[in-house]
Design a protein around this motif. Structure first.
Motif, mmCIF file in Angstrom:
data_model
loop_
_atom_site.group_PDB
_atom_site.id
_atom_site.type_symbol
_atom_site.label_atom_id
_atom_site.label_comp_id
_atom_site.label_asym_id
_atom_site.label_seq_id
_atom_site.Cartn_x
_atom_site.Cartn_y
_atom_site.Cartn_z
ATOM 1 N N VAL A 25 0.867 -0.544 -10.761
ATOM 2 C CA VAL A 25 0.866 -0.191 -9.341
ATOM 3 C C VAL A 25 2.220 0.394 -8.973
ATOM 4 N N LEU A 27 4.323 0.879 -5.554
ATOM 5 C CA LEU A 27 4.361 0.481 -4.157
ATOM 6 C C LEU A 27 5.238 1.442 -3.354
ATOM 7 N N LYS A 28 4.680 2.005 -2.303
ATOM 8 C CA LYS A 28 5.433 2.911 -1.433
ATOM 9 C C LYS A 28 6.213 2.072 -0.413
ATOM 10 N N CYS A 61 8.267 0.834 -7.718
ATOM 11 C CA CYS A 61 8.434 1.152 -6.297
ATOM 12 C C CYS A 61 8.835 2.611 -6.141
ATOM 13 N N VAL A 80 2.681 0.459 7.893
ATOM 14 C CA VAL A 80 2.255 -0.414 6.794
ATOM 15 C C VAL A 80 0.882 -1.022 7.068
ATOM 16 N N GLY A 83 -1.716 1.399 6.037
ATOM 17 C CA GLY A 83 -1.726 1.770 4.640
ATOM 18 C C GLY A 83 -1.010 3.061 4.296
ATOM 19 N N ASP A 86 3.030 0.941 1.665
ATOM 20 C CA ASP A 86 2.613 -0.370 1.163
ATOM 21 C C ASP A 86 3.533 -1.475 1.665
ATOM 22 N N MET A 244 4.303 -6.244 4.126
ATOM 23 C CA MET A 244 3.432 -5.582 3.151
ATOM 24 C C MET A 244 2.021 -5.478 3.712
ATOM 25 N N ASN A 245 1.346 -4.404 3.358
ATOM 26 C CA ASN A 245 -0.046 -4.231 3.754
ATOM 27 C C ASN A 245 -0.897 -5.342 3.127
ATOM 28 N N ARG A 248 -3.506 -4.212 0.484
ATOM 29 C CA ARG A 248 -2.861 -3.768 -0.754
ATOM 30 C C ARG A 248 -2.447 -4.983 -1.594
ATOM 31 N N TYR A 249 -1.886 -5.981 -0.923
ATOM 32 C CA TYR A 249 -1.482 -7.210 -1.616
ATOM 33 C C TYR A 249 -2.705 -7.917 -2.202
#
Length: 343
Positions: A25, A27-28, A61, A80, A83, A86, A244-245, A248-249
């Motif tokens: 993954v 992460l943005k 990241c 966030v 979306g 992230d 954090m979203n 997404r988590y």
């Protein structure tokens, strides 16, 4: 034949499961400061590096500083939540009115000075009092900026009367109310705008933590710096958080969620605190070496400021009642958390 078929199916299932278990993954991560800012370079990038090592390179990241994903600092929670990012690092106070209970921590006389000390108070308070306020997010950290200081271009601040008539940048509405109570005129603006605003005379100075002095070049346009005593509560603070979203988590494999959890919460809060305390000392030393005037308002002058700022707390408690929660109880809980944070 049946045994062979079952074995083949089991083997196939194993192959199908492999991609999920080995999922990578990226992460943005977005925030409102330049990429060279302390939050990214000293905290979030090393944190991401640790996530990468712990996950054997499966977590990476990608950073988007200076609002590169669009919007304004006030819109980072939406960025966030929706979306677009992230993870974001932001100040809840920039989104005025959205996180009202968090403001209890930003009131004058609540939090201790210093990044580490504030973090030790803020995270337990979040866990006990603020989780419902952030239910739309996965909160990875919540910390403080070290405490309110005032930096001015032409005026030394020795007593509260010296603030009368000054136009000062305010980072959040709680500190704006505090500045008003002390006789100044607050002007809301993000850190990236305050240096230019002072250089052009739009404002006379800024309420800003020592940490932002160097990355924003505030020391190039201010020559007088007011701080409060080390052994007394801050006159105000800005709360900062890593969000954090939630989807997404939740979509991550369980082992990656576990890695993020182990490196977040108190561990990430501690990272911020240590980095902030180091940056505060560096910035203070830099302006002193440049011949700037650094004034610590203490004794009767500090007491006078606290007394003049008392209506800010009273007004906030009244506002909280209108919003359906007990502001006085929340402030008491915040002060209890602050008292327990002392080493």
């Amino acid at each position: 034949m049946n045994t062979l078929r079952l074995s083949s199916l089991a083997l196939l299932a194993g192959f199908v499961a492999l991609p999920a278990a080995a999922q990578e993954v990226t992460l943005k991560v977005s925030h409102f400061l330049p990429g060279m800012a302390l939050a990214q370079k000293a905290v979030l990038e090393p944190w991401c590096d640790d996530l990468g090592r712990a996950s054997a390179g499966r977590i990476k990241c990608q950073f988007f500083p200076s609002m590169q994903l669009g919007g304004t600092p006030a819109q980072l929670p939406d960025l966030v939540k929706n979306g677009v990012a992230d993870i974001v690092w932001t100040a809840p106070g920039y989104s005025a009115g959205r996180f009202p209970k968090t403001e209890a921590l930003e009131l004058p006389g609540v939090l201790p000075l210093g990044g580490a000390a504030q973090g030790r108070a803020i995270w337990p308070f979040f866990e006990q009092q603020l989780q419902a306020e952030y239910s739309a997010f996965k909160v990875l950290a919540m910390h403080g900026d070290g405490g309110m200081n005032i930096h001015t271009a032409k005026t030394a601040i020795n007593v509260s009367d010296d603030l009368k008539g000054l136009k000062l940048r305010a980072p959040n509405r709680t500190i704006a109310r505090t500045l008003t109570a002390l006789g100044a005129t607050p002007v809301a603006m993000p850190p990236a705008q305050m240096t230019e605003a002072i250089s052009k005379g739009v404002v006379d100075g800024a309420s800003a933590v020592w940490e932002v002095i160097v990355p924003t070049k505030l020391d190039e346009v201010t020559h007088f710096h007011m701080e409060t005593p080390d052994d007394q509560p801050a006159m105000g603070a800005t709360i900062l958080t890593v969000l954090m979203n939630k989807d997404r988590y939740a979509a991550l494999p369980a082992d990656l969620r576990d890695i993020i959890d182990r490196h977040s919460g108190p561990a990430l809060v501690s990272r911020f605190g240590q980095a902030w305390d180091g940056a505060i000392a560096t910035a203070r030393d830099k302006v002193k070496a440049a011949g700037h005037t650094v004034t610590q308002v203490e004794g009767a002058a500090y007491t006078s400021m606290r007394e003049r700022a008392l209506p800010v707390e009273q007004e906030w408690v009244a506002d909280a009642k209108g919003k359906g929660f007990d502001g006085a109880a929340l402030i008491a809980a915040a002060r209890t958390a602050a008292a327990k944070s002392r080493p």
